[in-house]
Write an enzyme that holds these catalytic residues in place. Structure first.
Site, PDB file in Angstrom:
ATOM      1  N   LYS A  22      23.575 -34.390 -24.694  1.00 42.30           N
ATOM      2  CA  LYS A  22      22.955 -33.073 -24.548  1.00 42.30           C
ATOM      3  C   LYS A  22      21.542 -33.069 -25.105  1.00 42.30           C
ATOM      4  O   LYS A  22      20.612 -32.523 -24.496  1.00 42.30           O
ATOM      5  CB  LYS A  22      23.796 -32.026 -25.282  1.00 42.30           C
ATOM      6  CG  LYS A  22      23.204 -30.627 -25.249  1.00 42.30           C
ATOM      7  CD  LYS A  22      23.844 -29.701 -26.259  1.00 42.30           C
ATOM      8  CE  LYS A  22      23.260 -29.902 -27.629  1.00 42.30           C
ATOM      9  NZ  LYS A  22      23.155 -28.688 -28.434  1.00 42.30           N
ATOM     10  N   ASN A  23      21.349 -33.679 -26.261  1.00 46.26           N
ATOM     11  CA  ASN A  23      20.048 -33.628 -26.932  1.00 46.26           C
ATOM     12  C   ASN A  23      18.998 -34.514 -26.262  1.00 46.26           C
ATOM     13  O   ASN A  23      17.834 -34.476 -26.642  1.00 46.26           O
ATOM     14  CB  ASN A  23      20.197 -34.009 -28.406  1.00 46.26           C
ATOM     15  CG  ASN A  23      20.908 -32.931 -29.204  1.00 46.26           C
ATOM     16  OD1 ASN A  23      20.981 -31.782 -28.778  1.00 46.26           O
ATOM     17  ND2 ASN A  23      21.450 -33.298 -30.347  1.00 46.26           N
ATOM     18  N   CYS A 117      21.977 -22.263 -33.275  1.00 44.30           N
ATOM     19  CA  CYS A 117      22.945 -22.285 -34.372  1.00 44.30           C
ATOM     20  C   CYS A 117      22.343 -21.732 -35.655  1.00 44.30           C
ATOM     21  O   CYS A 117      21.180 -21.982 -35.972  1.00 44.30           O
ATOM     22  CB  CYS A 117      23.431 -23.717 -34.635  1.00 44.30           C
ATOM     23  SG  CYS A 117      24.562 -24.342 -33.376  1.00 44.30           S
ATOM     24  N   ARG A 122      14.464 -23.373 -39.030  1.00 45.05           N
ATOM     25  CA  ARG A 122      13.910 -24.486 -38.242  1.00 45.05           C
ATOM     26  C   ARG A 122      12.623 -23.967 -37.603  1.00 45.05           C
ATOM     27  O   ARG A 122      12.577 -23.704 -36.410  1.00 45.05           O
ATOM     28  CB  ARG A 122      14.925 -24.966 -37.205  1.00 45.05           C
ATOM     29  CG  ARG A 122      16.186 -25.517 -37.841  1.00 45.05           C
ATOM     30  CD  ARG A 122      17.049 -26.268 -36.855  1.00 45.05           C
ATOM     31  NE  ARG A 122      17.790 -25.354 -36.005  1.00 45.05           N
ATOM     32  CZ  ARG A 122      18.679 -25.749 -35.092  1.00 45.05           C
ATOM     33  NH1 ARG A 122      18.919 -27.027 -34.916  1.00 45.05           N
ATOM     34  NH2 ARG A 122      19.320 -24.885 -34.342  1.00 45.05           N
ATOM     35  N   ASP A 306      23.985 -34.093 -37.636  1.00 44.95           N
ATOM     36  CA  ASP A 306      24.953 -33.623 -36.647  1.00 44.95           C
ATOM     37  C   ASP A 306      26.327 -34.272 -36.799  1.00 44.95           C
ATOM     38  O   ASP A 306      27.269 -33.880 -36.106  1.00 44.95           O
ATOM     39  CB  ASP A 306      24.427 -33.870 -35.231  1.00 44.95           C
ATOM     40  CG  ASP A 306      23.426 -32.817 -34.787  1.00 44.95           C
ATOM     41  OD1 ASP A 306      23.208 -31.838 -35.532  1.00 44.95           O
ATOM     42  OD2 ASP A 306      22.841 -32.969 -33.698  1.00 44.95           O
ATOM     43  N   ARG A 398      28.988 -25.538 -26.246  1.00 44.60           N
ATOM     44  CA  ARG A 398      27.562 -25.820 -26.101  1.00 44.60           C
ATOM     45  C   ARG A 398      27.275 -27.318 -26.193  1.00 44.60           C
ATOM     46  O   ARG A 398      26.220 -27.763 -25.725  1.00 44.60           O
ATOM     47  CB  ARG A 398      26.757 -25.095 -27.191  1.00 44.60           C
ATOM     48  CG  ARG A 398      26.703 -23.580 -27.024  1.00 44.60           C
ATOM     49  CD  ARG A 398      25.857 -22.934 -28.111  1.00 44.60           C
ATOM     50  NE  ARG A 398      24.600 -23.645 -28.229  1.00 44.60           N
ATOM     51  CZ  ARG A 398      24.072 -24.064 -29.380  1.00 44.60           C
ATOM     52  NH1 ARG A 398      24.691 -23.838 -30.518  1.00 44.60           N
ATOM     53  NH2 ARG A 398      22.921 -24.705 -29.402  1.00 44.60           N
TER      54      ARG A 398
END
Length: 417
Positions: A22-23, A117, A122, A306, A398
């Site tokens: 995903k990233n 999230c 951030r 993560d 997600r």
């Protein structure tokens, strides 16, 4: 609202296929805004965040053709809107990644400040400072970033702190800037490398991806390219830990061991038997108890933040005491109170969680607070005695493709309710 119901105590056995990252897919989709012709992207995970990004790009005028395997043809030839509205951006922080491409190709962008999230601050100030240094006029007002530039100018940027999305945004912007751009203290994650590979296939001139210094020579135009998204290292690590925690034997396929060296080293330290090949990793933990390990999260190639929640869950049933220090996000221990509801012996001291392993967790209703915390709670449910009900699983949707299907095929007793 969907929940996951998990009956613990069943060792995982078998093989599972890892999805695309995903990233990596999110910035690659954003990068298609830079191209004058269509791009073809395969191994894209079918996730809520991915469809959110596609809907955002469609709002601007991009079109998509998707086949039965969720391979995507992305065409940004007819983009005429340069706004990323709050209604779409608020659910996914990665939406900020359209800022650099819009500004570089079209000379303007109107992008809502991002959400995502609730794991801590951030800020996007490094994105904005970098674009301003490249000649953009930037205004932040009413919750929106408005940026304009006739053509960005290459320059030397030194990022105050390592930022993945900041590096990606500035790298994409620099591909169409006039002259040379150097980004120092750049993020080094594998997803940065994957994005750079895609951009170079589009005609960009990027050197140094995977190191702390990126050198980009701007070009006049970029064109669509074919690209296969790299495997998801976080999903890989999550299934490896699931196998280890349940005392099972699992082979994860379509992955790459070199993407998660720090995680594999910690699993070896915990007493897990590992083997791997070119595109697979196998865990064999049958008949043995895990040993607690210490971690300190850090930017790549350090231990990934993560994976912290998953390792916290692993330590709850491991022999000994593990200390987990979170140095990236200040609110990333919200899963601890939920694990404590399941009997976990965890104490928080500042940025460190001290976990004393117990023999068995007890099932309880728990609530996911963010994407990776939800994965940690699912892992805990797999080894808890009784039925664990995980609420607010829209977080896990997600970032994990068909998690209950994949775990079921490995022998877990899990279903969506």
């Amino acid at each position: 609202m969907d929940q996951l119901l998990i009956t613990g105590g069943h060792p995982l056995q078998g093989e599972v296929r890892i999805s695309g990252a995903k990233n990596a897919a999110l910035p690659i989709l954003a990068a298609t805004l830079l191209a004058e012709t269509p791009s073809y992207i395969s191994n894209v995970p079918h996730l809520h965040d991915i469809t959110t990004m596609m809907h955002l790009l469609e709002e601007m005028g991009s079109t998509f053709v998707i086949d039965d395997h969720f391979n995507i043809e992305a065409n940004s030839q007819n983009v005429q809107k340069f706004t990323a509205p709050y209604e779409m951006v608020k659910t996914m922080r990665a939406s900020i990644l359209v800022l650099g491409p819009l500004l570089a190709r079209f000379g303007e962008a109107h992008v809502s400040l991002p959400g995502g999230c609730a794991i801590g601050a951030r800020p996007v100030n490094l994105h904005l400072q970098g674009l301003a240094a490249m000649g953009a006029d930037i205004c932040v007002e009413g919750g929106y970033i408005t940026a304009q530039a006739k053509r960005l100018q290459g320059t030397t940027l030194c990022l105050d702190v390592v930022t993945v999305t900041g590096t990606e945004n500035l790298m994409m912007a620099a591909t169409l800037a006039e002259g040379n751009t150097i980004i120092e203290n750049a993020a080094r994650e594998p997803e940065i490398i994957d994005l750079a590979i895609f951009l170079n296939r589009m005609g960009a001139r990027i050197e140094g991806a995977g190191t702390s210094t990126l050198r980009i020579t701007g070009v006049e135009k970029l064109y669509g390219a074919r690209h296969r998204v790299l495997p998801d290292r976080i999903e890989t690590g999550t299934y490896l830990i699931a196998a280890a925690m349940t005392g099972g034997k699992v082979k994860v396929n379509h992955t790459d061991a070199s993407l998660l060296d720090a995680v594999l080293l910690k699993l070896l330290e915990a007493g897990v038997t590992l083997s791997h090949g070119n595109d697979w990793i196998e865990v064999d933990m049958q008949g043995r108890r895990l040993r607690a390990v210490d971690i300190h999260t850090a930017p790549h190639p350090g231990f990934p933040t993560d994976m912290q929640a998953q390792l916290t869950a692993m330590n709850t049933i491991a022999e000994g005491v593990g200390m987990l220090t979170e140095s990236i996000f200040e609110n990333r221990f919200m899963h601890v109170s939920e694990l404590q509801r399941m009997g976990a012996n965890i104490r928080i001291e500042g940025k460190t969680a001290i976990v004393k392993g117990i023999e068995r967790l007890q099932a309880a209703p728990v609530m996911a607070t963010d994407l990776r915390a939800s994965a940690g709670l699912v892992l805990a449910g797999l080894v808890a005695e009784g039925d664990t009900l995980v609420d607010r699983i829209y977080h896990i949707d997600r970032g994990y493709e068909r998690i209950e299907e994949k775990l079921t095929q490995l022998g877990a007793h899990i279903r969506r309710v």
